[in-house]
Design an enzyme around this catalytic site. Structure first.
Site, PDB file in Angstrom:
ATOM      1  N   GLY A 159       0.834  -1.164   0.017  1.00 50.81           N
ATOM      2  CA  GLY A 159      -0.041   0.110   0.033  1.00 50.81           C
ATOM      3  C   GLY A 159       0.809   1.177   0.031  1.00 50.81           C
ATOM      4  O   GLY A 159       2.073   1.228   0.281  1.00 50.81           O
ATOM      5  N   CYS A 160       0.331   2.429  -0.309  1.00 50.11           N
ATOM      6  CA  CYS A 160       0.866   3.692  -0.363  1.00 50.11           C
ATOM      7  C   CYS A 160       1.432   4.026   1.001  1.00 50.11           C
ATOM      8  O   CYS A 160       2.901   4.544   1.301  1.00 50.11           O
ATOM      9  CB  CYS A 160       0.000   4.751  -1.007  1.00 50.11           C
ATOM     10  SG  CYS A 160      -1.428   4.962  -0.325  1.00 50.11           S
ATOM     11  N   TYR A 161       0.543   4.091   1.981  1.00 57.14           N
ATOM     12  CA  TYR A 161       1.152   4.492   3.345  1.00 57.14           C
ATOM     13  C   TYR A 161       2.244   3.609   3.838  1.00 57.14           C
ATOM     14  O   TYR A 161       3.073   3.908   4.465  1.00 57.14           O
ATOM     15  CB  TYR A 161      -0.138   4.544   4.240  1.00 57.14           C
ATOM     16  CG  TYR A 161      -1.120   5.664   4.365  1.00 57.14           C
ATOM     17  CD1 TYR A 161      -0.623   7.095   4.241  1.00 57.14           C
ATOM     18  CD2 TYR A 161      -2.498   5.588   3.844  1.00 57.14           C
ATOM     19  CE1 TYR A 161      -1.747   8.403   4.009  1.00 57.14           C
ATOM     20  CE2 TYR A 161      -3.272   6.614   3.803  1.00 57.14           C
ATOM     21  CZ  TYR A 161      -2.613   7.878   3.574  1.00 57.14           C
ATOM     22  OH  TYR A 161      -3.589   8.968   3.656  1.00 57.14           O
ATOM     23  N   SER A 164       5.609   4.183   2.512  1.00 59.49           N
ATOM     24  CA  SER A 164       6.105   5.523   3.021  1.00 59.49           C
ATOM     25  C   SER A 164       6.586   5.257   4.487  1.00 59.49           C
ATOM     26  O   SER A 164       7.261   6.249   5.063  1.00 59.49           O
ATOM     27  CB  SER A 164       5.377   6.675   3.154  1.00 59.49           C
ATOM     28  OG  SER A 164       4.224   6.674   4.085  1.00 59.49           O
ATOM     29  N   GLU A 330       7.006  10.480  -1.047  1.00 58.69           N
ATOM     30  CA  GLU A 330       6.548   9.745  -2.218  1.00 58.69           C
ATOM     31  C   GLU A 330       5.656  10.145  -3.008  1.00 58.69           C
ATOM     32  O   GLU A 330       4.744  10.826  -2.386  1.00 58.69           O
ATOM     33  CB  GLU A 330       6.725   8.013  -1.672  1.00 58.69           C
ATOM     34  CG  GLU A 330       5.297   8.081  -0.975  1.00 58.69           C
ATOM     35  CD  GLU A 330       4.907   6.632  -0.833  1.00 58.69           C
ATOM     36  OE1 GLU A 330       5.834   5.545  -0.661  1.00 58.69           O
ATOM     37  OE2 GLU A 330       3.652   6.159  -0.698  1.00 58.69           O
TER      38      GLU A 330
END
Lengths: 358, 358, 358, 358
Positions: A159-161, A164, A330
């Site tokens: 996932g994106c979170y 990061s 990001e």
């Protein structure tokens, strides 16, 4: 150079669109199939005017998502890769038969990121649709699982979170530099993170000149973040995580509040600890093509990584509080989704890891 | 109703503009003098086209900032209030002679917020220009110092970040509900917080589609925040504070990570603690005209307080981590600066506290 | 493949940055020299964190703008191209000596776009600094002057507004389909069009939630627009042009109001005229790599061309008014500046015209 | 002061929300009823957190839109005003029975703006639902129909684009200063103009960093614009109108291209014509409370009128083309919708025209 045949299942969302952008320009990929329920009948170029001048986008039409259609469009499955850019729950319905038919799968949904069907149910609210496959997928974070991805035919793209948060914390946990119990992650995400969903909350007027937290305190991404942190730390990890929505299209900025494992009393303590942190990051990422360790006074800024596969990382040791502050930036659709998925594709296909991503 | 004569010294910045907006519409105020080095010679209406149709703005011109000019424009000083919207260091140069001449001062700079000239020097980098006055000012947070403000003729209006952090934390500290050592404040600010400064960092193109932290880890506002937290807690307090710049014009969202003083093990512990927190906030703010305690699933959003003097506060107790998460949203120029200053004016002039602010 | 050595003089502005972005990724270019008064001493990667991971950006430092420095950095001048991204007036100071030393010049300023020093003085307010060179430059609009550019060593790259207006109108004028006296161009530009200038007008807070016209009625770009329209029409042309500033980073949308030369009375008249317009555009741009004629209901949108060298064009014939409405969208920094300059470089170096631009 | 009872039918859209904002603060109004299908059951303060601290918003709940409910909430109908903020077609269904029961109606939809049911059908695509009422409504533009509005009980409040176009052009047409056939209106609108509609086109990501025309060439608002221009000119008028969507929340900027009726050859011609234009505007609007004629170099900017009922107007006579350029800026939700509707309410209730609007 031979090219690999690509299918993108669910190509009309924002992650799907980013996959299209990257793969149309990729020197070793040939998009052979794009599916979308809502856009079936239109060409790629009609639905995404931005790509309309690309020869493939002019010709290739969206088809209904259907395993037979996908397989027949791909032809020789041995040389093909299927990207699943579908909602969780739905992705599993495609992964299973496509794997059986020999396709290599890179799944951008949450369906195969977790190793435990119990945790999946806790966070996603329904039984896992294909628990027998959970053991077969590799978590697609190349900086952590490069060798496994190379050998895999089934990647669960993070996932994106999580991307990061994991990239800045995992090396510190592995090196024993921070307390596993101390992690606080405060994240700010652009609106594309919510997907191309026609809901009032994501209308321009509701997001512009607005900032708000959401999903407090138990966001679904916690499940995969804590799974990976536990592996890095060797002990169970529970973190604090607050996502916020800010009025930008793309990008995630994460600020991490961490507690050093050592007690820092003297200046020498601080200085030695700072050296360890810097050394830890240089060891972990000094040769990574997509991790940028900032120097001097520079701090991460989403505009510096927008539409790139880079993640920027910087850290500060606070002499007043003794806490370690780490920041990362990001693009949620690139390193946080489609770019990282293409990076995985490059690995499992034996291409240059950076192909099509610089 | 009689009106009080007003001077705004430094009226061409964003806080000054917000003072003009509020005071042009205030039922008990009459702007008699506005100063600005750069805009001297122009009328209020010429420099701020938004106000051009107001009779006062059509006539009143900016004058050079000068104590004699200000006093003569105000006439009967006993009935007048001078707002200083000047950079720190400069404000003190005006406060001193104006106080001597009997004017009432509301200073929006940092010059008289701190009680210690030593701390001032540590954070602002130069000697305090008028240390003998530090004991005379009142910190202009009405929710904390209402009675003192009423009796004062010299108010130091709080900073924007401090307001967003102190209002949510002071009641909890006073009630002994959170550990003074645990406070982490993560704040997101609109670009007007940087002032009307023509610097490349604040150009549209540099801020739009960008989010970044700055001033990590030692922002100047820490000095006044920690001074006030210490008073509330009764012990020295050092907090963690990270400001970020996000692409909105106005607004601050602060997310606070707090540790309960009690150990929370059982559901009953959590439930009892939650009740205490709620009771604490209701006691502190149930009758406050400008503090809005959110209910149900609502979370603070800067768009709900933009151009208002309200601050929204909501909290969540995280059953997984045992931490208390508190969020606040305010307009940095209104409750965070000019609106709060007008609220103080209302108090010290004996007006309705909400006059001109609803 | 051999690479051409590149110098970018004035590389720290927005057009300069876009040149850097495009040329770092260009397969046939090697940036050998970047100059900037303000950034001298920093590396490309320090000043532009976005490019910090590129090997050239990591090493190459900004030097002071100086002809000797530039020439010595370029080495073999025969194979080199110098891009001038400087203010008008200043560009000429560099063009002259560099041309004398044999460099090929692509000038992004306005200095060599006009053929008349008199018109230059009228619009730019000072004498032309090198009128003897005006005859030697080619106007760098490949769709109009491709063959001349190929043979040239001195290209005056068009302005952003002119590109957005000339490409849609020139074919119609050449074909005699519109009245030369009728042209109205209403243009909307992103804020990067104002350059990286630290002026209050371009601060985030002043541009966000704002839209305004400027330079009404006599913008400098009119001079080159009318020069080129006159050539296309064969008669002098005076147009109406209104630029507006809108809160986006990049992009220009131009709406053109045009009067057909034929009288359109019957449906058959309209239909025949529409066919002529369509045929005219297809003839002019059907094979152009960077002009996208939209079909069906699609209308130009800056987001579809952002960071690309494409210009989108669509037209509508209004049956109620008899006017021809033509709309175009481009990125002001790419097709409107640096992208077009690179397209010219490709032509004069004998590369694929689209090299580094797709 | 006695207050008038107010119902807002369709209060959950953006125009409805703006009516709520203005009427909660209005000294002579008392909101007695708000309806909304989607929000029924919630209080005003729950649905609009911005208003949550207002006593009325805390108590008043949305009811289902129903004539009986509305009338019973209003009680004494003679003293009440009903605002219809509904889609066209639906508004008429409420206007009819409410008028019969004696309510005064201010309709913000398009249903009663046109005098011709035939034109209505041409532009809105269905038969007019209550053609017998068309003769009874007054077009709610106070600057044109003040006396009629005062005597009316049924006002059709103008559209946002029409207001921005009619106010600058009608005085010129009435004075015979511009050719009726020459009018070109190029308008830029914020996204709230599209309403609170959950459609992909209006998502943040689709609007941010984007600008596009839409409804080219035949927008529905043309019907009422041309109706009113015809009345002003005394002859039929067909105009050119292009609306564009730009990424701001609120505001419309219109640029008008007009042809003077006189031939302007000499400087004296220009000078005399300019004097006539200025005189015409001063005569028309010199005493208007909400029309701001800009002076000197100032040009309209939406940020100067946002959340106000003002419209800014400026003009330039182009010495090169002989055209008259007029620009206007308004807030589409205030002067372009709800503010103007409240201005009409003030007139028909006999209040100060500016009550609640300054």
């Amino acid at each position: 150079m031979t090219k690999v045949n690509i299918a993108i299942v669910g190509a009309s969302g924002y992650s799907g669109e980013e996959l299209v952008r990257l793969l149309l320009a990729h020197p070793r990929a040939r998009i052979a199939c794009v599916t979308s329920r809502q856009s079936a009948g239109q060409t790629l170029g009609q639905f995404f005017p931005r790509f309309a001048s690309h020869p493939t986008a002019r010709k290739l039409g969206f088809s209904e998502p259907n395993v037979d259609t996908i397989c027949s469009a791909l032809g020789d499955r041995g040389a093909s890769v299927v990207f699943l850019a579908l909602p969780h729950g739905v992705a599993a319905e495609f992964a299973k038969p496509l794997l059986e038919r020999g396709a290599r799968i890179i799944d951008l949904s949450a369906d195969f990121r977790l190793k435990s069907a119990v945790v999946y149910k806790e966070f996603y609210g329904h039984d896992h649709p294909a628990p027998e496959l959970l053991a077969r997928s590799v978590y697609g974070l190349p900086e952590m699982y490069r060798e496994q991805i190379k050998k895999s035919n089934f990647v669960a793209s993070p996932g994106c979170y999580p991307t990061s948060i994991l990239l800045p914390t995992v090396p510190l946990l592995r090196a024993g530099l921070i307390k596993p119990t101390s992690i606080i992650a405060d994240s700010l995400s652009g609106v594309s993170g919510a997907g191309r969903k026609a809901e009032p909350d994501y209308l321009f007027v509701e997001c512009n000149e607005s900032v708000r937290a959401y999903g407090v305190p138990k966001h679904r991404h916690l499940s995969e973040i804590e799974q990976e942190l536990r592996i890095a730390a060797g002990v169970p990890v529970t973190i604090q995580f607050t996502p916020h929505l800010i009025p930008i299209n793309r990008g995630i900025l994460t600020t991490l509040y961490l507690a050093p494992t050592r007690e820092l009393r003297t200046e020498a303590d601080f200085s030695a600890y700072a050296t360890s942190v810097q050394q830890c990051y240089v060891n972990a990422y000094g040769n990574e093509p997509f991790v940028r360790l900032l120097e001097g006074k520079a701090l991460p800024d989403t505009k510096n990584v927008e539409r790139t596969n880079f993640i920027e990382i910087a850290w500060r040791l606070d002499a007043r509080t003794g806490r370690l502050i780490v920041l990362s930036a990001e693009d949620n659709l690139t390193k946080g989704a489609a770019g990282q998925a293409v990076q995985c594709m490059n690995l499992l296909c034996g291409f240059e890891e950076t192909a099509g991503l610089l």
